[in-house]
Motif scaffolding. Structure first.
Motif, PDB file in Angstrom:
ATOM      1  N   SER A   9       6.794  -6.630  -9.346  1.00  0.00           N
ATOM      2  CA  SER A   9       6.663  -7.890  -8.608  1.00  0.00           C
ATOM      3  C   SER A   9       5.219  -8.390  -8.643  1.00  0.00           C
ATOM      4  N   GLY A  10       5.032  -9.694  -8.474  1.00  0.00           N
ATOM      5  CA  GLY A  10       3.686 -10.283  -8.521  1.00  0.00           C
ATOM      6  C   GLY A  10       3.227 -10.428  -9.957  1.00  0.00           C
ATOM      7  N   GLY A  11       1.927 -10.452 -10.179  1.00  0.00           N
ATOM      8  CA  GLY A  11       1.404 -10.599 -11.542  1.00  0.00           C
ATOM      9  C   GLY A  11       1.706  -9.356 -12.362  1.00  0.00           C
ATOM     10  N   TYR A  41      11.493  -9.809  -6.491  1.00  0.00           N
ATOM     11  CA  TYR A  41      12.333 -10.042  -5.301  1.00  0.00           C
ATOM     12  C   TYR A  41      13.431 -11.059  -5.575  1.00  0.00           C
ATOM     13  N   ARG A  74       7.414 -14.862  -8.788  1.00  0.00           N
ATOM     14  CA  ARG A  74       6.997 -15.156  -7.418  1.00  0.00           C
ATOM     15  C   ARG A  74       8.258 -15.692  -6.746  1.00  0.00           C
ATOM     16  N   CYS A  75       8.679 -15.085  -5.654  1.00  0.00           N
ATOM     17  CA  CYS A  75       9.963 -15.458  -5.039  1.00  0.00           C
ATOM     18  C   CYS A  75       9.732 -16.059  -3.661  1.00  0.00           C
ATOM     19  N   PHE A  78      12.014 -14.871  -0.565  1.00  0.00           N
ATOM     20  CA  PHE A  78      11.793 -13.585   0.103  1.00  0.00           C
ATOM     21  C   PHE A  78      10.783 -13.701   1.248  1.00  0.00           C
ATOM     22  N   TYR A  79      10.013 -14.801   1.268  1.00  0.00           N
ATOM     23  CA  TYR A  79       9.090 -15.021   2.393  1.00  0.00           C
ATOM     24  C   TYR A  79       9.863 -15.343   3.676  1.00  0.00           C
ATOM     25  N   GLY A 104       1.270  -5.993  -6.544  1.00  0.00           N
ATOM     26  CA  GLY A 104      -0.010  -6.131  -5.866  1.00  0.00           C
ATOM     27  C   GLY A 104       0.144  -6.132  -4.355  1.00  0.00           C
ATOM     28  N   ASP A 105      -0.904  -6.515  -3.642  1.00  0.00           N
ATOM     29  CA  ASP A 105      -0.864  -6.409  -2.176  1.00  0.00           C
ATOM     30  C   ASP A 105       0.186  -7.324  -1.548  1.00  0.00           C
ATOM     31  N   GLY A 106       0.442  -8.483  -2.172  1.00  0.00           N
ATOM     32  CA  GLY A 106       1.477  -9.377  -1.652  1.00  0.00           C
ATOM     33  C   GLY A 106       2.850  -8.723  -1.736  1.00  0.00           C
ATOM     34  N   SER A 107       3.155  -8.171  -2.887  1.00  0.00           N
ATOM     35  CA  SER A 107       4.455  -7.518  -3.088  1.00  0.00           C
ATOM     36  C   SER A 107       4.631  -6.349  -2.116  1.00  0.00           C
ATOM     37  N   THR A 109       3.146  -6.041   0.801  1.00  0.00           N
ATOM     38  CA  THR A 109       3.303  -6.594   2.156  1.00  0.00           C
ATOM     39  C   THR A 109       4.764  -6.982   2.373  1.00  0.00           C
ATOM     40  N   GLY A 110       5.334  -7.653   1.379  1.00  0.00           N
ATOM     41  CA  GLY A 110       6.746  -8.050   1.455  1.00  0.00           C
ATOM     42  C   GLY A 110       7.641  -6.829   1.631  1.00  0.00           C
ATOM     43  N   ARG A 113       7.409  -5.469   5.176  1.00  0.00           N
ATOM     44  CA  ARG A 113       8.095  -6.380   6.091  1.00  0.00           C
ATOM     45  C   ARG A 113       9.615  -6.144   6.031  1.00  0.00           C
TER      46      ARG A 113
END
Ligand code: ATP
Length: 370
Positions: A9-11, A41, A74-75, A78-79, A104-107, A109-110, A113
């Protein structure tokens, strides 16, 4: 039989395929079913043929391949909770109760969550009549493990992220190419590399190529950086150097938080006024070539060892186990708390954005000195 899924996920980053291969094969080796979620995601939210059971042979030849063969995206869905609700339903319908996410950190974090919300998501699925109580009962606990895939090497708590050494190798290779023409024509090159909040790639590329000057986000230059850079380049030229290489991270700033651009550096090096260096100067923006190509040996090794450890972590987890990610610290593959690392990473980015550079420097694991 336990069903373990892996996704990227992510880059994208070189080595992600090695991580997927290691998870799939270790899961099968341990008697589990292995699944891949395609397109990050997005695949979890959409389900269907984006969630596929994998065989030992399906990942043959993946170790050296760059990018990610199972796709990443980038999904936006999923946010939002409805997107995560669909994702939870798809997981249960496929019988998956453990998820290994490489991103990465965004993935990550998701992922955290999703795990935190999991009990309420499955309750909602039952309340809404999407699934029955019997269907959700075996899936009361979601087990998540993170793998860090990023070319920036920007996650706190690990010495290296999967892909960062491949990107660094690629940058060095490109600078070597540039150097040949720079030396021949006695030119200067300003090379822009990736790194919005993290200067690891720029700094290490500077060390590895013997660059004349480096600009990174966490170490903003003093107001007189222009004079300093010109003086350094002049000194190197006077010592007989026929080429000049200046490396700039895309997020490089000065002490006032103003972006330092390759164009401005070029103008300074090319300045023909009296006292100027008057160098024939070109700008090279490396862009996406930094992500491309095969994974270097280090990333293949890291991805494989960490993928194996991620499956071990999944199999040893209990409902009480804190969500972890797999790090490498001083050459040892270790499990570490996921959210602490993500929170620290975000803190560095925030510190850079709010121009609290001393804080940003203090939070980095790498030691910087003049
Ligand atoms: P890179 O280092 O390349 O930026 P990343 O993993 O940080 O990688 P993001 O775009 O931030 O990349 O995140 C990837 C995906 O993870 C998002 O598109 C989204 O689906 C999911 N995601 C990120 N942050 C969250 C969040 N706070 N809540 C839910 N999902 C999230």
């Amino acid at each position: 039989k336990k069903k373990i899924a892996v996704m990227t996920s992510g880059g994208d980053s070189p080595g992600m395929n090695g991580a997927v291969r290691a998870v799939v094969r270790m899961a099968i080796h341990k008697g589990c079913d292995a699944y891949c979620i395609y397109e990050g995601y997005e695949g979890l939210v959409r389900g269907g043929d984006l969630i596929r059971k994998m065989d030992w042979h399906d990942v043959r030849g993946w170790l050296s391949e760059g990018g990610t063969l199972i796709g990443t995206a980038r999904c936006m869905a999923f946010y939002e909770r409805p997107g995560r609700l669909k994702a939870a339903k798809n997981m249960i319908l496929n019988g998956i109760d453990a998820l290994i996410i490489c991103g990465g950190d965004g993935s990550l974090t998701g992922a955290d969550r999703f795990r935190a919300e999991w009990p309420s998501l499955i309750d909602e699925l039952v309340t809404k009549g999407e699934l029955t109580k019997e269907q959700v009962t075996p899936y009361r606990h979601l087990n998540i493990v993170g793998l860090v895939g990023s070319i920036d090497n920007d996650l706190s708590g690990t010495d290296a992220t999967i892909g960062s050494y491949s990107a660094l190798a690629r940058i060095c290779e490109m600078v070597d190419y540039i150097e040949a023409t720079a030396s021949s024509h006695s030119r200067a090159f300003v090379v822009e590399v990736m790194g919005r909040h993290c200067g690891w790639l720029a700094l290490m590329a500077g060390v590895a190529t013997g660059a004349d000057f480096v600009f990174i986000p966490e170490r903003p230059r003093e107001k007189d950086w222009r004079d300093e850079m010109v003086a350094v380049v002049r000194r190197h030229r006077e010592m007989g150097k026929r080429k000049t290489i200046v490396i700039v991270a895309e997020g490089a700033l000065d002490k006032d938080g103003v972006k330092i651009t390759p164009a401005e550096i070029k103008d300074l090096l090319a300045n023909k006024d009296e006292g100027g260096l008057a160098l024939d100067t070109r700008i090279t923006t490396l862009g996406h070539v930094q992500r491309g190509g095969t994974a270097v040996a280090y990333d293949r090794m890291l991805a494989t060892l960490q993928g194996v450890e991620a499956v071990r972590a999944v199999l040893e987890a209990t409902p009480e186990t804190e969500t972890c990610f797999i790090a490498i610290n001083e050459n040892k593959i270790v499990r570490k708390p996921l959210m602490q690392a993500v929170a620290e990473t975000k803190e560095v980015a925030k510190a850079v954005e709010s121009k609290d550079f001393d804080k940003a420097m203090g939070l980095r694991d790498t030691e910087f000195s003049d």
